[in-house]
Design a protein around this motif. Structure first.
Motif, PDB file in Angstrom:
ATOM      1  N   ARG A  73       0.815  -1.213   0.000  1.00 42.41           N
ATOM      2  CA  ARG A  73       0.000   0.000   0.000  1.00 42.41           C
ATOM      3  C   ARG A  73       0.853   1.269   0.000  1.00 42.41           C
ATOM      4  NH1 ARG A  73      -4.074  -2.161   4.771  1.00 42.41           N
ATOM      5  NH2 ARG A  73      -4.813  -4.025   3.646  1.00 42.41           N
ATOM      6  N   TRP A  74       2.103   1.151   0.431  1.00 40.62           N
ATOM      7  CA  TRP A  74       2.983   2.328   0.359  1.00 40.62           C
ATOM      8  C   TRP A  74       3.208   2.675  -1.120  1.00 40.62           C
ATOM      9  CZ3 TRP A  74       3.493   4.818   4.695  1.00 40.62           C
ATOM     10  CH2 TRP A  74       3.633   4.141   5.920  1.00 40.62           C
ATOM     11  N   ARG A 118      16.224   8.847 -10.454  1.00 42.74           N
ATOM     12  CA  ARG A 118      14.854   8.440 -10.194  1.00 42.74           C
ATOM     13  C   ARG A 118      14.495   8.602  -8.723  1.00 42.74           C
ATOM     14  NH1 ARG A 118      13.185   3.001 -13.124  1.00 42.74           N
ATOM     15  NH2 ARG A 118      14.303   4.168 -14.743  1.00 42.74           N
ATOM     16  N   ILE A 119      15.457   8.307  -7.847  1.00 41.21           N
ATOM     17  CA  ILE A 119      15.202   8.501  -6.419  1.00 41.21           C
ATOM     18  C   ILE A 119      14.954   9.970  -6.127  1.00 41.21           C
ATOM     19  CG2 ILE A 119      16.163   8.284  -4.096  1.00 41.21           C
ATOM     20  CD1 ILE A 119      15.454   5.615  -5.541  1.00 41.21           C
ATOM     21  N   ARG A 120      15.791  10.854  -6.688  1.00 41.46           N
ATOM     22  CA  ARG A 120      15.606  12.298  -6.458  1.00 41.46           C
ATOM     23  C   ARG A 120      14.256  12.755  -6.982  1.00 41.46           C
ATOM     24  NH1 ARG A 120      21.185  12.447  -7.724  1.00 41.46           N
ATOM     25  NH2 ARG A 120      20.730  12.893  -9.919  1.00 41.46           N
ATOM     26  N   ALA A 121      13.869  12.265  -8.147  1.00 42.19           N
ATOM     27  CA  ALA A 121      12.585  12.666  -8.731  1.00 42.19           C
ATOM     28  C   ALA A 121      11.432  12.222  -7.841  1.00 42.19           C
ATOM     29  CB  ALA A 121      12.446  12.081 -10.130  1.00 42.19           C
ATOM     30  N   MET A 122      11.529  11.027  -7.275  1.00 42.58           N
ATOM     31  CA  MET A 122      10.470  10.544  -6.392  1.00 42.58           C
ATOM     32  C   MET A 122      10.359  11.411  -5.145  1.00 42.58           C
ATOM     33  SD  MET A 122      11.073   6.404  -6.704  1.00 42.58           S
ATOM     34  CE  MET A 122       9.742   5.960  -5.579  1.00 42.58           C
ATOM     35  N   ILE A 123      11.489  11.758  -4.555  1.00 45.12           N
ATOM     36  CA  ILE A 123      11.476  12.596  -3.350  1.00 45.12           C
ATOM     37  C   ILE A 123      10.976  14.001  -3.685  1.00 45.12           C
ATOM     38  CG2 ILE A 123      12.922  13.629  -1.560  1.00 45.12           C
ATOM     39  CD1 ILE A 123      14.680  11.092  -1.769  1.00 45.12           C
ATOM     40  N   ASP A 124      11.328  14.494  -4.863  1.00 45.38           N
ATOM     41  CA  ASP A 124      10.920  15.851  -5.259  1.00 45.38           C
ATOM     42  C   ASP A 124       9.410  15.981  -5.463  1.00 45.38           C
ATOM     43  OD1 ASP A 124      13.504  16.731  -5.117  1.00 45.38           O
ATOM     44  OD2 ASP A 124      13.883  16.670  -7.286  1.00 45.38           O
ATOM     45  N   THR A 125       8.703  14.864  -5.579  1.00 46.60           N
ATOM     46  CA  THR A 125       7.246  14.956  -5.674  1.00 46.60           C
ATOM     47  C   THR A 125       6.629  15.473  -4.384  1.00 46.60           C
ATOM     48  OG1 THR A 125       6.827  12.696  -4.880  1.00 46.60           O
ATOM     49  CG2 THR A 125       7.187  12.995  -7.273  1.00 46.60           C
ATOM     50  N   GLY A 126       7.354  15.356  -3.285  1.00 45.47           N
ATOM     51  CA  GLY A 126       6.821  15.748  -1.992  1.00 45.47           C
ATOM     52  C   GLY A 126       5.992  14.674  -1.306  1.00 45.47           C
ATOM     53  N   ALA A 127       5.757  13.564  -1.991  1.00 46.17           N
ATOM     54  CA  ALA A 127       4.956  12.484  -1.408  1.00 46.17           C
ATOM     55  C   ALA A 127       5.752  11.645  -0.418  1.00 46.17           C
ATOM     56  CB  ALA A 127       4.401  11.594  -2.511  1.00 46.17           C
ATOM     57  N   LEU A 128       7.076  11.663  -0.526  1.00 43.65           N
ATOM     58  CA  LEU A 128       7.947  10.878   0.347  1.00 43.65           C
ATOM     59  C   LEU A 128       8.760  11.817   1.221  1.00 43.65           C
ATOM     60  CD1 LEU A 128       9.283   8.270  -2.244  1.00 43.65           C
ATOM     61  CD2 LEU A 128       7.201   8.168  -0.875  1.00 43.65           C
ATOM     62  N   LEU A 129       9.012  11.384   2.426  1.00 47.22           N
ATOM     63  CA  LEU A 129       9.754  12.232   3.361  1.00 47.22           C
ATOM     64  C   LEU A 129      11.215  12.356   2.975  1.00 47.22           C
ATOM     65  CD1 LEU A 129       9.803  13.851   6.008  1.00 47.22           C
ATOM     66  CD2 LEU A 129      10.179  11.697   7.234  1.00 47.22           C
ATOM     67  N   ASP A 130      11.834  11.221   2.622  1.00 51.88           N
ATOM     68  CA  ASP A 130      13.260  11.228   2.321  1.00 51.88           C
ATOM     69  C   ASP A 130      13.617   9.891   1.668  1.00 51.88           C
ATOM     70  OD1 ASP A 130      13.306   9.353   4.430  1.00 51.88           O
ATOM     71  OD2 ASP A 130      13.863  10.866   5.889  1.00 51.88           O
ATOM     72  N   GLU A 131      14.916   9.656   1.476  1.00 54.87           N
ATOM     73  CA  GLU A 131      15.375   8.445   0.805  1.00 54.87           C
ATOM     74  C   GLU A 131      15.045   7.183   1.593  1.00 54.87           C
ATOM     75  OE1 GLU A 131      19.497   6.733  -1.250  1.00 54.87           O
ATOM     76  OE2 GLU A 131      19.364   8.818  -0.566  1.00 54.87           O
ATOM     77  N   GLY A 132      14.887   7.305   2.909  1.00 57.05           N
ATOM     78  CA  GLY A 132      14.524   6.155   3.721  1.00 57.05           C
ATOM     79  C   GLY A 132      13.150   5.594   3.388  1.00 57.05           C
ATOM     80  N   MET A 133      12.349   6.369   2.655  1.00 57.05           N
ATOM     81  CA  MET A 133      11.020   5.906   2.262  1.00 57.05           C
ATOM     82  C   MET A 133      10.993   5.283   0.870  1.00 57.05           C
ATOM     83  SD  MET A 133       8.047   8.393   3.669  1.00 57.05           S
ATOM     84  CE  MET A 133       6.868   7.207   3.010  1.00 57.05           C
ATOM     85  N   ILE A 134      12.156   5.008   0.303  1.00 55.02           N
ATOM     86  CA  ILE A 134      12.207   4.244  -0.947  1.00 55.02           C
ATOM     87  C   ILE A 134      12.057   2.777  -0.574  1.00 55.02           C
ATOM     88  CG2 ILE A 134      13.588   3.674  -2.967  1.00 55.02           C
ATOM     89  CD1 ILE A 134      12.554   6.563  -2.896  1.00 55.02           C
ATOM     90  N   TYR A 135      10.863   2.256  -0.757  1.00 56.17           N
ATOM     91  CA  TYR A 135      10.534   0.928  -0.264  1.00 56.17           C
ATOM     92  C   TYR A 135      10.531  -0.131  -1.362  1.00 56.17           C
ATOM     93  CZ  TYR A 135       8.886   3.305   4.011  1.00 56.17           C
ATOM     94  OH  TYR A 135       8.793   4.049   5.164  1.00 56.17           O
TER      95      TYR A 135
END
Length: 363
Positions: A178-179, A197-214
């Motif tokens: 579900r994450w 890709r990690i930076r782009a995901m974090i830049d969406t604002g939906a994730l707090l930081d790199e620790g939320m790359i699940y």
């Protein structure tokens, strides 16, 4: 030889009735007093009904097995003083209202993800394997993608959810999915593209930081390792050791393929998601999606295909015989999900099943 480290999340339960108990803070305090400034292996997790430990990096699988058993036993000992124990279960079989842990990070997750955060009382097993560089690590991630669902099936240990049989072998993986950043990913092709890709995901604002790359497997943001995160916590520590052994061999095999110029399989994420769903549903009790053909095949045949795929790496690390023996035991005994259902059939009671699983966890 590549080093391996394991992180296991354990469920804290009442020693008498198996109900989850929010005792992580007290258990951690007990462990900290005893450590007296030395390295502490236990950590808090998202919910106070769970406890995590991390082993040291090991190159010898016998030493890794001994450390896993020691950490499980120590966790049980610290919980025992509070009338509790630990159970290596991917989800709580009994109904539970999870308690979010302390700290700003956990509050942010609860505020932003709502019910998804509150329902994440799930226990997984993460295996770290050393890599020489990010470039090698990403090459490994690209090449192990089709095999990750097989690791999930091996470890499947969460058939029950809120007092009901979910009809899955790994319902934890369905809850974890579900994450928005969880699950399988496409081929990256290079370390630069991975980090972009990690930076782009974090830049969406939906994730707090790199620790939320699940992702099911990722580059660790803390260690020079690839981190395979797809597995349930395993009921028997011997299954954890088998998982770690095969993961190390899988990483080594993928690195050799990269060095030899062999490209990764281009299976799309939609196929990998279906393979993961099938692994979660079936565990080792039915068919899986074969990583090479993307067609149904008996689970035992798929596990032997994984063994054959990494055989050279197992030979070179001296792990072939032990891995073969552990795999034979797993196929005979069945997954943790099967064992849980058999315990329930024998005891007729979910509480008794949980306490029996707790005894099996650390002894």
């Amino acid at each position: 030889m590549r080093s391996v480290g394991v992180e296991e999340e354990l469920l804290l339960v009442d020693a008498d009735n198996g109900e989850p108990r929010a005792l992580a803070t007290a258990v951690l305090a007990s462990a900290s007093r005893e450590a007296d400034g030395q390295d502490e292996v236990f950590e808090a997790e998202l919910h106070r009904q769970q406890l995590e430990f991390a082993t040291s990096p090991r190159t010898d699988m016998g030493e890794l097995a001994a450390e896993i058993d020691r950490c499980r036993a120590e966790a049980a000992r610290h919980a025992d003083g509070l009338g509790a124990t630990v159970a290596a279960l991917g989800t709580s079989p009994l109904p539970v209202s999870p308690t979010i842990g302390f700290g700003e990070r956990y509050r942010w997750l609860a505020d932003n993800f709502g019910l998804t955060t509150h329902e994440q009382l799930t226990c997984g097993c993460h295996v770290h394997v050393s890599v020489a560089s990010d470039e090698e690590g990403v090459a490994v991630l690209d090449r192990i993608r089709p095999w990750l669902a097989v690791l999930l099936a091996m470890s499947s240990n969460s058939p029950f959810w809120q007092g009901q049989d979910s009809k899955y072998s790994s319902y934890r993986s369905r809850v974890w999915g579900r994450w928005p950043s969880a699950g399988p990913v496409e081929v990256f092709g290079s370390a630069d593209r991975y980090h972009e890709r990690i930076r782009a995901m974090i830049d969406t604002g939906a994730l707090l930081d790199e620790g939320m790359i699940y992702f099911d497997a990722r580059l660790s943001h803390s260690y020079p390792t690839v981190e395979i995160r797809v597995a349930d916590v395993c009921l028997d520590s011997s299954t954890t050791v088998l998982l770690a052994t095969l993961v190390r061999a899988l990483v080594e095999t993928a690195a050799r393929q990269w060095q030899a110029g062999q490209p990764p399989a281009r299976h799309g994420v939609e196929l990998l998601r279906l393979a993961s769903w099938r692994a979660a549903r079936s565990g080792l009790e039915d068919q899986l999606v074969h990583p090479l053909t993307m067609r149904p095949a008996p689970a035992e045949a798929v596990l032997h295909a994984l063994f054959d795929h990494v055989r050279d790496a197992l030979e070179d690390s001296g792990d072939t015989d032990s891995a073969r023996e552990l795999l034979a035991t797993l196929l005979k005994t069945g997954s943790g999900a099967r064992v849980q259902r058999e315990l329930l059939a024998r005891t007729g009671d979910l509480s008794a099943m949980v306490t029996a699983s707790a005894r099996r966890t650390h002894g």
